[in-house]
Structures are given as C-alpha cells and as structure tokens.
Design a protein around this motif. Structure first.
Motif, PDB file in Angstrom:
ATOM      1  N   ALA A 134      80.285  80.572   6.084  1.00  0.00           N
ATOM      2  CA  ALA A 134      81.631  80.965   6.495  1.00  0.00           C
ATOM      3  C   ALA A 134      82.611  80.863   5.335  1.00  0.00           C
ATOM      4  N   GLU A 135      82.483  79.784   4.542  1.00  0.00           N
ATOM      5  CA  GLU A 135      83.388  79.602   3.401  1.00  0.00           C
ATOM      6  C   GLU A 135      83.144  80.673   2.347  1.00  0.00           C
ATOM      7  N   ILE A 136      81.879  80.983   2.077  1.00  0.00           N
ATOM      8  CA  ILE A 136      81.549  81.981   1.054  1.00  0.00           C
ATOM      9  C   ILE A 136      82.035  83.364   1.476  1.00  0.00           C
ATOM     10  N   LEU A 137      81.847  83.677   2.755  1.00  0.00           N
ATOM     11  CA  LEU A 137      82.260  84.997   3.254  1.00  0.00           C
ATOM     12  C   LEU A 137      83.759  85.082   3.518  1.00  0.00           C
ATOM     13  N   GLY A 138      84.433  83.925   3.513  1.00  0.00           N
ATOM     14  CA  GLY A 138      85.872  83.934   3.785  1.00  0.00           C
ATOM     15  C   GLY A 138      86.194  84.182   5.236  1.00  0.00           C
ATOM     16  N   LEU A 139      85.311  83.700   6.125  1.00  0.00           N
ATOM     17  CA  LEU A 139      85.507  83.907   7.551  1.00  0.00           C
ATOM     18  C   LEU A 139      85.686  82.580   8.260  1.00  0.00           C
ATOM     19  N   ASN A 140      86.410  82.618   9.365  1.00  0.00           N
ATOM     20  CA  ASN A 140      86.461  81.457  10.238  1.00  0.00           C
ATOM     21  C   ASN A 140      85.055  81.238  10.814  1.00  0.00           C
ATOM     22  N   ARG A 141      84.640  79.982  10.959  1.00  0.00           N
ATOM     23  CA  ARG A 141      83.258  79.722  11.394  1.00  0.00           C
ATOM     24  C   ARG A 141      82.984  80.309  12.785  1.00  0.00           C
ATOM     25  N   SER A 142      84.010  80.294  13.669  1.00  0.00           N
ATOM     26  CA  SER A 142      83.793  80.865  15.001  1.00  0.00           C
ATOM     27  C   SER A 142      83.654  82.390  14.914  1.00  0.00           C
ATOM     28  N   THR A 143      84.386  83.005  13.978  1.00  0.00           N
ATOM     29  CA  THR A 143      84.256  84.449  13.768  1.00  0.00           C
ATOM     30  C   THR A 143      82.857  84.788  13.267  1.00  0.00           C
ATOM     31  N   LEU A 144      82.380  83.988  12.305  1.00  0.00           N
ATOM     32  CA  LEU A 144      81.047  84.243  11.769  1.00  0.00           C
ATOM     33  C   LEU A 144      79.987  84.063  12.853  1.00  0.00           C
ATOM     34  N   ARG A 145      80.105  83.033  13.663  1.00  0.00           N
ATOM     35  CA  ARG A 145      79.125  82.822  14.735  1.00  0.00           C
ATOM     36  C   ARG A 145      79.147  83.982  15.730  1.00  0.00           C
ATOM     37  N   ASN A 186      80.621  74.813   1.148  1.00  0.00           N
ATOM     38  CA  ASN A 186      79.611  75.727   0.614  1.00  0.00           C
ATOM     39  C   ASN A 186      78.770  76.388   1.707  1.00  0.00           C
ATOM     40  N   GLY A 187      79.300  76.429   2.938  1.00  0.00           N
ATOM     41  CA  GLY A 187      78.614  77.105   4.027  1.00  0.00           C
ATOM     42  C   GLY A 187      78.859  78.604   3.964  1.00  0.00           C
ATOM     43  N   ARG A 212      86.766  79.791  -6.608  1.00  0.00           N
ATOM     44  CA  ARG A 212      85.747  78.893  -7.144  1.00  0.00           C
ATOM     45  C   ARG A 212      85.749  78.916  -8.674  1.00  0.00           C
ATOM     46  N   SER A 213      86.006  80.090  -9.239  1.00  0.00           N
ATOM     47  CA  SER A 213      86.041  80.208 -10.697  1.00  0.00           C
ATOM     48  C   SER A 213      87.207  79.424 -11.286  1.00  0.00           C
ATOM     49  N   VAL A 239      73.018  87.977   6.464  1.00  0.00           N
ATOM     50  CA  VAL A 239      71.685  87.354   6.367  1.00  0.00           C
ATOM     51  C   VAL A 239      71.444  86.832   4.967  1.00  0.00           C
ATOM     52  N   ARG A 240      71.819  87.631   3.955  1.00  0.00           N
ATOM     53  CA  ARG A 240      71.601  87.220   2.567  1.00  0.00           C
ATOM     54  C   ARG A 240      72.389  85.946   2.239  1.00  0.00           C
ATOM     55  N   ILE A 241      73.642  85.867   2.690  1.00  0.00           N
ATOM     56  CA  ILE A 241      74.452  84.671   2.431  1.00  0.00           C
ATOM     57  C   ILE A 241      73.890  83.469   3.197  1.00  0.00           C
ATOM     58  N   LEU A 242      73.433  83.689   4.418  1.00  0.00           N
ATOM     59  CA  LEU A 242      72.838  82.599   5.204  1.00  0.00           C
ATOM     60  C   LEU A 242      71.579  82.068   4.524  1.00  0.00           C
ATOM     61  N   GLU A 243      70.797  82.973   3.959  1.00  0.00           N
ATOM     62  CA  GLU A 243      69.593  82.526   3.246  1.00  0.00           C
ATOM     63  C   GLU A 243      69.956  81.719   2.004  1.00  0.00           C
ATOM     64  N   GLN A 244      71.042  82.107   1.331  1.00  0.00           N
ATOM     65  CA  GLN A 244      71.483  81.365   0.150  1.00  0.00           C
ATOM     66  C   GLN A 244      71.938  79.957   0.500  1.00  0.00           C
ATOM     67  N   THR A 245      72.506  79.813   1.701  1.00  0.00           N
ATOM     68  CA  THR A 245      73.027  78.493   2.120  1.00  0.00           C
ATOM     69  C   THR A 245      72.047  77.736   3.009  1.00  0.00           C
TER      70      THR A 245
END
Length: 505
Positions: A483-494, A480-481, A427-428, A466-472
């Motif tokens: 999953a993208e911020i954490l660098g995880l596949n969305r199914s993995t995060l779920r 900017n979801g 992102r930077s 939880v903290r990242i979910l609250e930010q998004t």
C-alpha cells in the motif's frame, strides 16, 4: 282578680305579640327585597363588566353546564351569538386537537388544588384559521366544598406566539447551520492538510492541456462530471480545478472515497442518520450531501459504490432529494457532483455491477486524465516540483538532480502514475544525505511491457499490484508494504485485491 279582667289582660298580650311578629315579618321581607335588588344590581354590573371588557370573558355555570360568552369573546373569533351558543361544546368543538389534553388537564388540576390556572391554547375562528390565546380561570365553591361556577378570560396572543415560533424556528435553523459549519470546519481542517490544488497540476503536455481546457469549459455550470483515469493520475486535482473555477468555489469541496468506507456505513456517510437509526447511532449525523449543500461533492472511486445504494445516489443527483437513515422526512439539497473512477464503468454495466441509468447520468461530461506514460514530457517538470516540495517538508535541501537519475525516471512507464512517482522521489529524498538526489528504487520494468502488449486497463492494474505484492512478500500494509509503495490507502488496496480476484499463491 275577676275572671273578666284576666280575659282582657290575655287578649291584650296576644295582640301585642301578634303585632311584634307582624312588624318583624315586614322588616324581614323588606330586607329580603333589598338583598334581591342588590343581588340583581350586582349581577347586572357583573354582566355589564363582562360585556364591556376588551378581552374575551366567559362564565361557566357548572351546575347547569351553560356558559356565558361575552360579546368580545365571540367578536375575537368572528362569530355571532347564534353561531356560538352558550354551551361548553361551542368551545370544545373549536379547540385545536393538539391542545385539548392540556386545557382539560389544567382545569382538572385547578379543581383539585384550587389554585387559579393559566394555559395557552388555540381556537378556530370563523374563517378557519387558528388563533393563540392565553386563558386564565378561577372556580367558585359552595359552602359544601363543591365547585359551582368557573369564570375567566382569554387574551389573543397570536402575534407573540408567532414571534416565539419564528424565534424557535430560527434557533433550530441556527443549530442546523452550526452543525453544518462544525462538520464543514472538520472537512476544511482535513483539506488544509492537502497540499494540492488546481494550481499544482504540473505539466505542459497536450494531453494535460486538453484536460484543463475541458475543466475550464465545464466549471461554470452545475453539470455532473465524471473524471476517468488510472490510479494516481491526479483525478482529484482535476475535480478541485473544476470546483475552484466554479461559482461554488467559496464553499469547501466535500470529498467521499467510496472505496475506503465499509458498505454498511457508506449510506450513513453520504446521506446521514437520525439518533437511534441503527446500533451505535447515539446522535444525529449530517451526511456529506447535506454538508455539501450549495457546494461541490467529489465522489472518488464511484465504481466501488455498492449496487444497492446506486438508486439512492441516482435520485439525489437527478432530483436533489433524499432521506436520512431512520427518517421519513425528505431533505432537498443543491449539490454539484463530480465523480471519479479508475474502472471501466461501461464494462461494469455489462457485468451487472453498475446501474446503466446511473452510468448515463454520471457520464454527461466525461474527462479522461492521461496516464503519466502518455505525457513523458511532463516528468522533468513534475520531478523538480515534487523534489522541492518533499525537501521542504522533510527539512532537506536537494539542489542537484543528476541527468542519469532524470533519464531513469523518464524511461520508466509509471504504472502507478504521479502517485508512484511521488513515492519514489520521497524515498530518494529521505535516502539522500547531501544536496544531490540519490535514486534508491530499481526501476527496471521493460519499456515495451505496457506499450506492445494489448491489455485492458484492469489487467495492467492487476499485474502491477501482483508484482508489488510479490516484492513485499505479500505484505499489504505497514512500513514498506504494498500500500505504501503504490501510494494507496490499505483499505483501498484490499478492495482492489478483492475486486481483481488476486489470490496469494
């Protein structure tokens, strides 16, 4: 004319007629004798021809149901005339059960259509083995149209047939290898897209050097390895390092992420399935264990494997064998297994969510990858490496990383580890308009949060998610979801959200 003269004339006529009839009878009997002799000679020659043929000849009298088998016929099968009687049962009892239907169907069709038949079948020899024969036959019909006789010969084609069977087996093997190569090629194309390999493990810290030492120590063997560590620490890179240093390095490293596959599909993905094994199985599919035969299989997120599949995995790790879905045939494979998890499997065993015997089998040689916060001296090296890599991919040139930016990066605790660091840097780079790196993320997490508070790895992971979910605003996927911020596949995060019992307020 006097009556006496008439008597003389009548007697003479009678004698003449009688003489003619007698002569005719003699001629007929003579002809019949010559015909019988000719027939006898013909039969003798016919039988002599049968007996002297190099192939096995037979002659079946359909009226008496007796069969003449030539000496050569019996010799091919290894029987004497006493052991192989002149009956059709002698033939029938030695016919291979799988060929019986074909031979009798060919004979029946021949008797109806009157075309000479040709069929291949197997006969059992005296030694008990079966030989392949090519048989031809032709019936003889009476003037009334009834089949009265059938003759033919058999030719030993075992060598040719074995060649055909070997050829067929070779073609089948080639087809299977082609399928494997096609699947492996697909995996290779995916692997080519990955930019990491064991040479890209960046760092000089003692913790990382110890991990690499352990990887080099275990690589030459086929021992199962369990790579432990938090999310984003580079467990897959360690697995690739082990594979790259092993004797199996010339084959592709096959990867399965147990967290991204639905539980109803993971068994098929690992072990394959036959056509029709379940709804939607329109063709046979090789599983990852078959594709990885002779190579290495990396089972990422092994802690997410459904409990009901764990015995099957244990069996293939221990014995190297399994069955495809929809098949009872056992498949043997030679696969080196490397598993990875960010979960405490000992705790999962205590909770009944992971089999103890599988845990013992996997943890023969554990390697723990340290989190980034425990190797802070590697951050500068990682930042330079990642910025250069990302810049080249995005077509940008970043030549200067300000000291303030580097200090901020080194002060942060990186709960998402190297993966989070890479996402922050990407992102930077995107937001940097010139040659100087501009940090856009606010990395203000208190330095003591993870060091002074005694929390389990799972609790730390839960708090961070939880903290990242609250930010998004609880946006899991998309731009900017979380999953993208954490660098995880969305199914993995779920899957992690469900596992950690995270609920939106």
């Amino acid at each position: 004319m006097a009556l006496y003269q008439w008597h003389i004339i009548g007697l003479a006529t009678f004698c003449a007629i009688a003489t003619l009839l007698f002569v005719r009878l003699l001629i007929q009997r003579s002809r019949h004798g010559r015909s019988k002799a000719a027939l006898r000679i013909s039969e003798e020659r016919y039988l002599l021809a049968l007996a002297g043929s190099t192939d096995g000849l037979w002659d079946w009298d359909l009226l008496s149901n007796t069969v003449f088998y030539s000496d050569r016929f019996r010799e091919i099968l290894g029987y004497s005339s006493e052991e192989f009687r002149g009956t059709i049962d002698s033939f029938r009892s030695r016919l291979h059960p799988e060929d019986a239907e074909a031979i009798w169907a060919a004979i029946e069709r021949h008797l109806q259509e009157r075309d000479p038949y040709k069929v291949e079948y197997r006969l059992r020899t005296k030694s008990g083995e079966y030989l392949w024969f090519l048989a031809r036959g032709q019936a003889i019909w009476s003037t009334e149209g009834k089949a009265v006789r059938m003759s033919g010969w058999i030719q030993d084609i075992t060598e040719r047939k074995q060649g055909e069977l070997n050829h067929k087996a070779a073609l089948s093997e080639i087809k299977e290898l082609k399928e494997k190569l096609e699947v492996e090629r697909a995996y290779l194309q995916e692997e080519i897209k990955l930019e990491y390999n064991y040479e890209n493990i960046i760092g000089q810290s003692d913790g990382l050097n110890y991990v690499l030492y352990k990887a080099e120590q275990i690589a030459p063997s086929d021992t199962t390895v369990l790579v432990l560590g938090e999310t984003g620490t580079g467990k897959e890179l360690v697995a690739r390092a082990i594979h790259g240093l092993s004797p199996r390095k010339d084959r592709v490293l096959v990867k399965v992420n147990c967290a991204t596959l639905p539980s109803n599909l993971i068994e098929s993905e690992l072990f394959g399935h036959e056509k029709g094994a379940f709804t939607g199985a329109y063709a046979r599919q090789l599983g990852r264990f078959e594709v990885a035969n002779g190579a290495t299989l990396f089972l990422d997120e092994i802690g997410e494997l459904p409990l009901e599949l764990q015995p099957k995995l244990l069996r293939v790790i221990q014995d190297g064998e399994f069955e495809r879905l929809g098949s009872s045939g056992t498949i043997k494979v030679d696969v080196r297994v490397i598993a990875a998890t960010n979960r405490n499997l000992e705790d999962e065993v205590r909770r009944g969510r992971f089999r103890e015997d599988l845990w013992y089998r996997l943890s023969i040689f554990p390697i723990t990858v340290p989190p980034l916060r425990e190797r802070m001296e590697d951050i500068a090296l990682l930042v330079n490496f990642l910025v250069d890599k990302i810049s080249k991919r995005l077509g940008k040139t970043i030549e200067n990383i300000p000291t303030s930016v580097m200090n901020t990066l080194q002060d942060y605790q990186w709960p998402g580890n190297v993966r989070e660091l890479e996402n922050v840097l990407e992102r930077s780079v995107i937001n940097s308009s010139g040659p100087k790196l501009r940090l856009v993320d606010e990395l203000k997490q208190p330095h003591q949060e993870l060091t002074t508070t005694q929390k389990t790895l799972e609790a730390v992971e839960r708090d961070h998610i939880v903290r990242i979910l609250e930010q998004t605003n609880w946006k899991v996927s998309g731009k900017n979801g979380a999953a993208e911020i954490l660098g995880l596949n969305r199914s993995t995060l779920r899957a992690r959200i469900r596992k950690l019992d995270i609920l939106q307020p």
